[in-house]
Scaffold this motif. Sequence first.
Motif, PDB file in Angstrom:
ATOM      1  N   GLU A 132      43.493  43.492  56.493  1.00 21.27           N
ATOM      2  CA  GLU A 132      44.719  42.812  56.035  1.00 21.27           C
ATOM      3  C   GLU A 132      44.647  41.336  56.385  1.00 21.27           C
ATOM      4  O   GLU A 132      45.443  40.825  57.169  1.00 21.27           O
ATOM      5  N   ASP A 133      43.704  40.629  55.789  1.00 18.70           N
ATOM      6  CA  ASP A 133      43.543  39.203  56.078  1.00 18.70           C
ATOM      7  C   ASP A 133      44.265  38.363  55.034  1.00 18.70           C
ATOM      8  O   ASP A 133      44.212  38.656  53.842  1.00 18.70           O
ATOM      9  N   GLN A 134      44.932  37.304  55.502  1.00 18.62           N
ATOM     10  CA  GLN A 134      45.536  36.346  54.584  1.00 18.62           C
ATOM     11  C   GLN A 134      44.414  35.504  53.970  1.00 18.62           C
ATOM     12  O   GLN A 134      43.570  34.975  54.702  1.00 18.62           O
ATOM     13  N   PRO A 135      44.363  35.384  52.643  1.00 15.02           N
ATOM     14  CA  PRO A 135      43.259  34.619  52.042  1.00 15.02           C
ATOM     15  C   PRO A 135      43.327  33.141  52.409  1.00 15.02           C
ATOM     16  O   PRO A 135      44.400  32.553  52.492  1.00 15.02           O
ATOM     17  N   HIS A 136      42.158  32.558  52.652  1.00 10.54           N
ATOM     18  CA  HIS A 136      42.075  31.128  52.913  1.00 10.54           C
ATOM     19  C   HIS A 136      42.367  30.334  51.639  1.00 10.54           C
ATOM     20  O   HIS A 136      42.232  30.841  50.526  1.00 10.54           O
ATOM     21  N   MET A 137      42.766  29.081  51.807  1.00  9.71           N
ATOM     22  CA  MET A 137      42.891  28.183  50.660  1.00  9.71           C
ATOM     23  C   MET A 137      41.476  27.739  50.306  1.00  9.71           C
ATOM     24  O   MET A 137      41.019  26.641  50.653  1.00  9.71           O
ATOM     25  N   ALA A 138      40.758  28.640  49.644  1.00  5.60           N
ATOM     26  CA  ALA A 138      39.343  28.425  49.364  1.00  5.60           C
ATOM     27  C   ALA A 138      38.995  29.137  48.060  1.00  5.60           C
ATOM     28  O   ALA A 138      39.812  29.857  47.489  1.00  5.60           O
ATOM     29  N   SER A 139      37.774  28.934  47.601  1.00 14.35           N
ATOM     30  CA  SER A 139      37.333  29.468  46.319  1.00 14.35           C
ATOM     31  C   SER A 139      37.503  30.992  46.255  1.00 14.35           C
ATOM     32  O   SER A 139      37.372  31.691  47.265  1.00 14.35           O
ATOM     33  N   ARG A 140      37.779  31.473  45.047  1.00 12.32           N
ATOM     34  CA  ARG A 140      38.077  32.881  44.829  1.00 12.32           C
ATOM     35  C   ARG A 140      37.302  33.399  43.626  1.00 12.32           C
ATOM     36  O   ARG A 140      36.748  32.624  42.849  1.00 12.32           O
ATOM     37  N   VAL A 141      37.285  34.725  43.477  1.00 12.24           N
ATOM     38  CA  VAL A 141      36.635  35.361  42.337  1.00 12.24           C
ATOM     39  C   VAL A 141      37.573  36.429  41.784  1.00 12.24           C
ATOM     40  O   VAL A 141      38.267  37.111  42.546  1.00 12.24           O
ATOM     41  N   VAL A 142      37.587  36.570  40.455  1.00 12.53           N
ATOM     42  CA  VAL A 142      38.343  37.623  39.796  1.00 12.53           C
ATOM     43  C   VAL A 142      37.369  38.481  38.993  1.00 12.53           C
ATOM     44  O   VAL A 142      36.549  37.960  38.236  1.00 12.53           O
ATOM     45  N   LEU A 143      37.457  39.805  39.186  1.00  9.10           N
ATOM     46  CA  LEU A 143      36.692  40.748  38.374  1.00  9.10           C
ATOM     47  C   LEU A 143      37.682  41.688  37.708  1.00  9.10           C
ATOM     48  O   LEU A 143      38.628  42.153  38.356  1.00  9.10           O
ATOM     49  N   GLY A 144      37.457  41.971  36.437  1.00  6.11           N
ATOM     50  CA  GLY A 144      38.396  42.818  35.716  1.00  6.11           C
ATOM     51  C   GLY A 144      37.743  43.929  34.947  1.00  6.11           C
ATOM     52  O   GLY A 144      37.438  43.766  33.758  1.00  6.11           O
ATOM     53  N   PRO A 145      37.520  45.090  35.569  1.00  5.29           N
ATOM     54  CA  PRO A 145      37.016  46.227  34.792  1.00  5.29           C
ATOM     55  C   PRO A 145      38.108  46.792  33.893  1.00  5.29           C
ATOM     56  O   PRO A 145      39.183  47.179  34.356  1.00  5.29           O
ATOM     57  N   GLY A 146      37.845  46.805  32.602  1.00  2.20           N
ATOM     58  CA  GLY A 146      38.791  47.320  31.619  1.00  2.20           C
ATOM     59  C   GLY A 146      38.009  47.772  30.408  1.00  2.20           C
ATOM     60  O   GLY A 146      37.081  48.571  30.533  1.00  2.20           O
ATOM     61  N   THR A 147      38.333  47.238  29.233  1.00  2.00           N
ATOM     62  CA  THR A 147      37.533  47.521  28.041  1.00  2.00           C
ATOM     63  C   THR A 147      36.100  47.067  28.257  1.00  2.00           C
ATOM     64  O   THR A 147      35.145  47.729  27.852  1.00  2.00           O
ATOM     65  N   GLY A 148      35.959  45.904  28.899  1.00  2.00           N
ATOM     66  CA  GLY A 148      34.661  45.404  29.345  1.00  2.00           C
ATOM     67  C   GLY A 148      34.765  45.071  30.826  1.00  2.00           C
ATOM     68  O   GLY A 148      35.558  45.669  31.546  1.00  2.00           O
ATOM     69  N   LEU A 149      33.954  44.109  31.282  1.00  2.00           N
ATOM     70  CA  LEU A 149      34.045  43.641  32.661  1.00  2.00           C
ATOM     71  C   LEU A 149      34.120  42.119  32.647  1.00  2.00           C
ATOM     72  O   LEU A 149      33.117  41.446  32.429  1.00  2.00           O
ATOM     73  N   GLY A 150      35.310  41.602  32.853  1.00  2.00           N
ATOM     74  CA  GLY A 150      35.488  40.156  32.915  1.00  2.00           C
ATOM     75  C   GLY A 150      35.240  39.638  34.315  1.00  2.00           C
ATOM     76  O   GLY A 150      35.546  40.311  35.305  1.00  2.00           O
ATOM     77  N   VAL A 151      34.663  38.456  34.415  1.00  2.00           N
ATOM     78  CA  VAL A 151      34.409  37.809  35.697  1.00  2.00           C
ATOM     79  C   VAL A 151      34.725  36.328  35.569  1.00  2.00           C
ATOM     80  O   VAL A 151      34.361  35.694  34.572  1.00  2.00           O
ATOM     81  N   ALA A 152      35.416  35.783  36.548  1.00  2.00           N
ATOM     82  CA  ALA A 152      35.673  34.353  36.574  1.00  2.00           C
ATOM     83  C   ALA A 152      35.744  33.880  38.017  1.00  2.00           C
ATOM     84  O   ALA A 152      36.169  34.624  38.907  1.00  2.00           O
TER      85      ALA A 152
END
Length: 340
Positions: A132-152
């Motif tokens: 349960e860590d509070q995220p740093h104000m630092a770079s992040r990643v988003v992954l989205g498994p759904g119809t395909g797999l989005g990454v940003a």
Amino acid sequence: MADSMKTEALPFPILLGDIGGTNARFSILADATAEATPFVSVKTADYATIDDAIQKVVLDGNDLKPRSAILAIAGPIDGDEIDLTNCDWIVRPKKMISELGFDDVLVVNDFEAQALAASELGPKHRETLGPEDQPHMASRVVLGPGTGLGVAGLLHARDMWFPVPGEGGHVDVGPRSERDFAIFPHLKRIEGRVSAEEILSGRGVVNIYQAICKADDIDASLKEPADVTAAGLDGSNPQAVETLSLFSTYLGRVAGDMALIFMARGGVYLAGGISQKILAALKKPEFRTAFEDKAPHNQLLATIPTFVVTHPQAALAGLASFARKPSAYGVSMDERRWQR
């Protein structure tokens, strides 16, 4: 078309649109201090064009007339006629300006919008996996498994957020464990290649399940992704249970890879329809164990928080955050903004 690279404010009210292959969602932001109107969702198949949908669902009978639009679309943005990857709609910003009355239209990638959302998602709209860590104000990643797999990616520099859309869902994935080596020969491939999207998507769930059945010489009785996940969650089918376990493991591995690539000390966010549906499976040890299993950097990965995005419309929330304060984001408008 505007030729400026600067991130500039668009005139309010602003129409926000999240345009997917199956569904399109719209909301209006009256001004920088307002809450966005409740979103409306339509099936893309129910309207011949996106312009028809906007006219009938948003403009007709609505006193709040948007002067500009920010549209997040599932497809590459190239030229004045933008095709969507998984539906027949074509986004024509110049036509929207001339026929729908907009002064300004900005088009961004759908996972760019998901990345924008990750800049502001609080505890109310995310479920923690692991510490349960509070995220740093630092770079992040988003992954989205759904119809395909989005990454940003979402880079943080100079007190600004820079969304980085890409095609990270198509990286190679290989076997590691003995069980992997038994299952991988039976996975469906694209030109001999097992990409992340081929196992971390709706069709990927079925791909893993069928490969397990073939490895164990068992008839694959389940055909649809929803059937496999349901049987995996309720424990009624042993192969479906293992499917969710392996899906969680493989998602953890890829998420850990992306965390290393972006040095995502601000956290990894799992978006997409599947993550919320299999939250119970992702909360088991497999995901986090695989995520952290990155020798020689296990200790580094152990400090990076991971979340499932639970916001009902994260993409629209990301667009609204950007619309309210564009100066906080390094979003290039070059070749993506059209003005009257």
